[in-house]
Design a protein around this motif. Sequence first.
Motif, PDB file in Angstrom:
ATOM      1  N   VAL A 248       0.612  -0.993  -0.028  1.00  0.00           N
ATOM      2  CA  VAL A 248       0.030  -0.184  -0.143  1.00  0.00           C
ATOM      3  C   VAL A 248       0.734   1.258   0.253  1.00  0.00           C
ATOM      4  CG1 VAL A 248      -1.635   1.227   1.331  1.00  0.00           C
ATOM      5  CG2 VAL A 248      -2.011  -1.173   1.130  1.00  0.00           C
ATOM      6  N   GLY A 249       0.731   2.134  -1.075  1.00  0.00           N
ATOM      7  CA  GLY A 249       1.627   3.148  -1.271  1.00  0.00           C
ATOM      8  C   GLY A 249       2.544   3.412  -2.567  1.00  0.00           C
ATOM      9  N   PRO A 250       3.460   2.378  -2.685  1.00  0.00           N
ATOM     10  CA  PRO A 250       4.130   2.618  -3.980  1.00  0.00           C
ATOM     11  C   PRO A 250       3.329   2.363  -4.988  1.00  0.00           C
ATOM     12  CG  PRO A 250       5.282   1.482  -2.416  1.00  0.00           C
ATOM     13  CD  PRO A 250       3.851   1.585  -1.717  1.00  0.00           C
ATOM     14  N   LEU A 251       3.521   3.231  -6.155  1.00  0.00           N
ATOM     15  CA  LEU A 251       2.727   2.858  -7.612  1.00  0.00           C
ATOM     16  C   LEU A 251       3.646   3.022  -8.650  1.00  0.00           C
ATOM     17  CD1 LEU A 251      -0.202   5.334  -6.864  1.00  0.00           C
ATOM     18  CD2 LEU A 251      -0.206   2.819  -6.659  1.00  0.00           C
ATOM     19  N   LEU A 252       3.364   1.862  -9.733  1.00  0.00           N
ATOM     20  CA  LEU A 252       4.128   1.833 -10.918  1.00  0.00           C
ATOM     21  C   LEU A 252       3.172   2.775 -11.984  1.00  0.00           C
ATOM     22  CD1 LEU A 252       6.685   0.913 -12.233  1.00  0.00           C
ATOM     23  CD2 LEU A 252       5.208  -1.143 -13.132  1.00  0.00           C
ATOM     24  N   ILE A 253       3.997   3.914 -12.364  1.00  0.00           N
ATOM     25  CA  ILE A 253       3.037   4.572 -13.175  1.00  0.00           C
ATOM     26  C   ILE A 253       3.508   4.500 -14.506  1.00  0.00           C
ATOM     27  CG2 ILE A 253       2.783   7.039 -13.874  1.00  0.00           C
ATOM     28  CD1 ILE A 253       3.184   7.453 -10.727  1.00  0.00           C
ATOM     29  N   THR A 254       2.550   4.287 -15.522  1.00  0.00           N
ATOM     30  CA  THR A 254       2.823   3.854 -16.915  1.00  0.00           C
ATOM     31  C   THR A 254       2.386   5.023 -17.859  1.00  0.00           C
ATOM     32  OG1 THR A 254       2.950   1.510 -16.592  1.00  0.00           O
ATOM     33  CG2 THR A 254       2.983   2.392 -18.764  1.00  0.00           C
ATOM     34  N   PRO A 255       3.106   5.839 -18.566  1.00  0.00           N
ATOM     35  CA  PRO A 255       2.365   7.076 -19.226  1.00  0.00           C
ATOM     36  C   PRO A 255       1.953   6.718 -20.430  1.00  0.00           C
ATOM     37  CG  PRO A 255       4.681   7.336 -19.403  1.00  0.00           C
ATOM     38  CD  PRO A 255       4.442   6.193 -18.555  1.00  0.00           C
ATOM     39  N   ARG A 256       1.152   7.311 -21.141  1.00  0.00           N
ATOM     40  CA  ARG A 256       0.554   6.924 -22.605  1.00  0.00           C
ATOM     41  C   ARG A 256       1.591   7.844 -23.303  1.00  0.00           C
ATOM     42  NH1 ARG A 256      -5.098   9.166 -25.407  1.00  0.00           N
ATOM     43  NH2 ARG A 256      -4.690   7.755 -27.249  1.00  0.00           N
ATOM     44  N   VAL A 257       2.312   6.871 -24.258  1.00  0.00           N
ATOM     45  CA  VAL A 257       3.369   7.272 -25.019  1.00  0.00           C
ATOM     46  C   VAL A 257       2.828   7.494 -26.657  1.00  0.00           C
ATOM     47  CG1 VAL A 257       5.694   6.900 -25.871  1.00  0.00           C
ATOM     48  CG2 VAL A 257       5.117   6.459 -23.628  1.00  0.00           C
ATOM     49  N   PHE A 258       3.142   8.370 -27.150  1.00  0.00           N
ATOM     50  CA  PHE A 258       2.575   8.678 -28.580  1.00  0.00           C
ATOM     51  C   PHE A 258       4.104   8.332 -29.477  1.00  0.00           C
ATOM     52  CE2 PHE A 258      -0.045  11.027 -26.120  1.00  0.00           C
ATOM     53  CZ  PHE A 258      -1.462  10.492 -26.543  1.00  0.00           C
ATOM     54  N   GLY A 259       3.863   7.562 -30.407  1.00  0.00           N
ATOM     55  CA  GLY A 259       5.297   7.289 -31.038  1.00  0.00           C
ATOM     56  C   GLY A 259       4.747   7.026 -32.664  1.00  0.00           C
ATOM     57  N   ASP A 260       5.705   7.302 -33.467  1.00  0.00           N
ATOM     58  CA  ASP A 260       5.573   7.245 -34.862  1.00  0.00           C
ATOM     59  C   ASP A 260       7.064   7.247 -35.488  1.00  0.00           C
ATOM     60  OD1 ASP A 260       6.580   9.745 -35.176  1.00  0.00           O
ATOM     61  OD2 ASP A 260       4.528  10.652 -35.460  1.00  0.00           O
TER      62      ASP A 260
END
Length: 196
Positions: free
Chosen positions: A15-27
């Motif tokens: 409870v507490g730590p979070l793994l954050i995954t951003p939305r990546v826009f690639g081309d």
Amino acid sequence: MQAEPLATAAGFQLVGPLLITPRVFGDARGFFYESWNQRNFNSALEANGQSPVAFVQDNHSRSSQGVLRGLHFQKDPHAQGKLVRCIQGEIFDVVVDCRQSSSTFGQWASARLSSENHQQLWVPAGFAHGFLTLSAQAEVLYKTTEFWDRDCERSLLWSDSDLAIAWPQATEPLLADKDVAAPTWQTLIAAGDGFQ
């Protein structure tokens, strides 16, 4: 962005730590992503039962392969939360729950952060933190919720057998003197350097 809790080696959710995954826009030109957004980050914290935070300092480290930094934390009254990301290379990032009131007290969890996956790890106050450099070089950026304070800084022995962290390396890591001399888990807790 997605924010997910980490699981310990024993399968319990921290409870507490979070793994954050951003939305990546690639081309074909490369990629773009929003690496930091105060509103979205605090919304993710609130969705996981945590209070919003404000960051006061950014840190940047560069390490060679085999360098292990940690396990570090600051105790009260200057306990730090950290938002960690790897912008070059790859690291094995570890958190240890130092909160005596927690059901996962003394347990650890890990995530691999890299310039390829763009993930970030939120390490709230109450957790020791460290990482091992897996690639030839790694550059790590992290935001903190408190300024560095020498009197509140603490280290925990990375190789403590009570913690039994499964570091992914067969050889001894390269360590700073303070990390070589860091106290064991039992010594740290007996000295009152954990959290309530």
